[in-house]
Design an enzyme around this catalytic site. Structure first.
Site, PDB file in Angstrom:
ATOM      1  N   GLY A 118      29.644  42.657   2.182  1.00 42.26           N
ATOM      2  CA  GLY A 118      30.004  42.627   0.771  1.00 42.26           C
ATOM      3  C   GLY A 118      29.026  43.365  -0.115  1.00 42.26           C
ATOM      4  O   GLY A 118      29.417  44.038  -1.079  1.00 42.26           O
ATOM      5  N   LYS A 135      31.610  36.299   0.238  1.00 40.01           N
ATOM      6  CA  LYS A 135      31.874  37.212  -0.868  1.00 40.01           C
ATOM      7  C   LYS A 135      33.284  37.792  -0.834  1.00 40.01           C
ATOM      8  O   LYS A 135      33.845  38.125  -1.886  1.00 40.01           O
ATOM      9  CB  LYS A 135      30.841  38.346  -0.884  1.00 40.01           C
ATOM     10  N   ASP A 146      37.542  44.011 -13.089  1.00 41.20           N
ATOM     11  CA  ASP A 146      37.927  45.314 -12.542  1.00 41.20           C
ATOM     12  C   ASP A 146      36.984  45.735 -11.418  1.00 41.20           C
ATOM     13  O   ASP A 146      37.423  46.238 -10.375  1.00 41.20           O
ATOM     14  CB  ASP A 146      37.935  46.370 -13.650  1.00 41.20           C
ATOM     15  N   SER A 172      16.757  29.802  -1.500  1.00 38.30           N
ATOM     16  CA  SER A 172      17.371  30.989  -2.072  1.00 38.30           C
ATOM     17  C   SER A 172      16.604  31.522  -3.275  1.00 38.30           C
ATOM     18  O   SER A 172      15.961  30.776  -4.015  1.00 38.30           O
ATOM     19  CB  SER A 172      18.809  30.679  -2.511  1.00 38.30           C
ATOM     20  N   GLY A 183      24.957  49.213   6.778  1.00 42.13           N
ATOM     21  CA  GLY A 183      25.618  47.916   6.748  1.00 42.13           C
ATOM     22  C   GLY A 183      26.977  48.020   6.089  1.00 42.13           C
ATOM     23  O   GLY A 183      27.210  48.902   5.255  1.00 42.13           O
ATOM     24  N   TYR A 231      13.982  41.737  -0.348  1.00 41.50           N
ATOM     25  CA  TYR A 231      12.858  41.646  -1.289  1.00 41.50           C
ATOM     26  C   TYR A 231      11.673  40.857  -0.735  1.00 41.50           C
ATOM     27  O   TYR A 231      10.608  40.819  -1.344  1.00 41.50           O
ATOM     28  CB  TYR A 231      13.325  41.007  -2.603  1.00 41.50           C
ATOM     29  N   GLY A 252      14.478  45.091  -3.247  1.00 41.12           N
ATOM     30  CA  GLY A 252      15.617  44.540  -3.971  1.00 41.12           C
ATOM     31  C   GLY A 252      15.311  43.471  -5.002  1.00 41.12           C
ATOM     32  O   GLY A 252      16.249  42.891  -5.571  1.00 41.12           O
TER      33      GLY A 252
END
Length: 244
Positions: free
Chosen positions: A124, A64, A76, A14, A121, A203, A224
């Site tokens: 999330g 997510k 929020d 990752s 897409g 990315y 990204g």
């Protein structure tokens, strides 16, 4: 030693683990960051109970949204987006830094004619992107191969008029990610112009096929990577600030 990590179903190598491991070493921070593959989100409670000094978690596909019922509260932004990618363990509060990273990364590239966006897409990440776009007064239009409601269009619905009206295109799908670098969303790329801005959440590779096709038409493109860095730093601030 404080511990942080990433939860998901299949993680591999990752970005988050590499980024935070390098950060801890460079800044001499006594902490570690691990990947935690969970076969089911219900295993999160066991993970937390069995991991002393766990301070914070990042959340990725497919949890997510699934993690929401397990949290005590939401920021929020996370509540409005309906997805979480950061958890602060001390109070089991969920946050969404995808929207922060995306808006900060794309904002310098936006021009006055960027009024509407195609968001490719419906996961999330796309929820966070749509939220950020609305905050920047850009109207998002979700695109999916399999629309679940009337507010989402199919790729086959995208014609010249759609392309001309939506001068921002954001890829929130994994298409084009290494090693499947030859894949890309099925868009009419030949209709793109220099007025278009293509932003890819992928990315790796640094230039995806989606971006390359856009560049060939004169469009501005960005991947990204910066978004990931910005959202990671926002997560770090959340984990280490009592005031957030």
């Amino acid at each position: 030693m404080k511990k942080y990590g990433l939860i998901g179903k299949t993680l591999g190598h990752s970005f988050s683990q590499r980024y935070f491991t390098d950060k801890f070493k460079a800044e001499d921070i006594d902490a570690r960051y691990d990947n935690y593959e969970l076969p089911d989100i219900s295993k999160l409670i066991t993970l937390i109970a069995s991991t002393p000094h766990l301070e914070g978690l990042n959340v990725t596909i497919p949890y997510k949204q699934a993690v929401l019922p397990m949290l005590n509260s939401l920021s929020d932004d996370a509540r409005e987006i309906g997805a979480v990618n950061v958890i602060r363990i001390s109070d089991m509060r969920g946050f969404n830094t995808d929207a922060i990273g995306f808006s900060q990364s794309i904002r310098p590239l936006l021009r006055t004619h960027h009024k509407a966006a195609l968001v490719l897409g419906t996961g999330g990440a796309s929820r966070a992107v749509c939220h950020a776009l609305r905050q920047m007064s850009i109207m998002p239009q979700l695109v999916s191969r399999t629309p679940q409601d009337d507010n989402i269009i199919r790729y086959s619905d995208i014609d010249l008029d759609t392309i001309q009206q939506h001068t921002v295109v954001v890829n929130c799908t994994p298409l084009g990610t290494y090693p499947h670098i030859d894949t890309c969303p099925p868009l009419p790329y030949h209709m793109l112009t220099s007025r278009h801005l293509l932003f890819d959440l992928v990315y790796n590779p640094s230039e995806t096929t989606f971006m390359r096709y856009g560049r060939m038409q004169g469009a501005t493109t960005k991947n990204g990577y910066e978004m990931l860095v910005l959202q990671a730093e926002a997560a770090w601030q959340i984990w280490n600030s009592k005031n957030i």
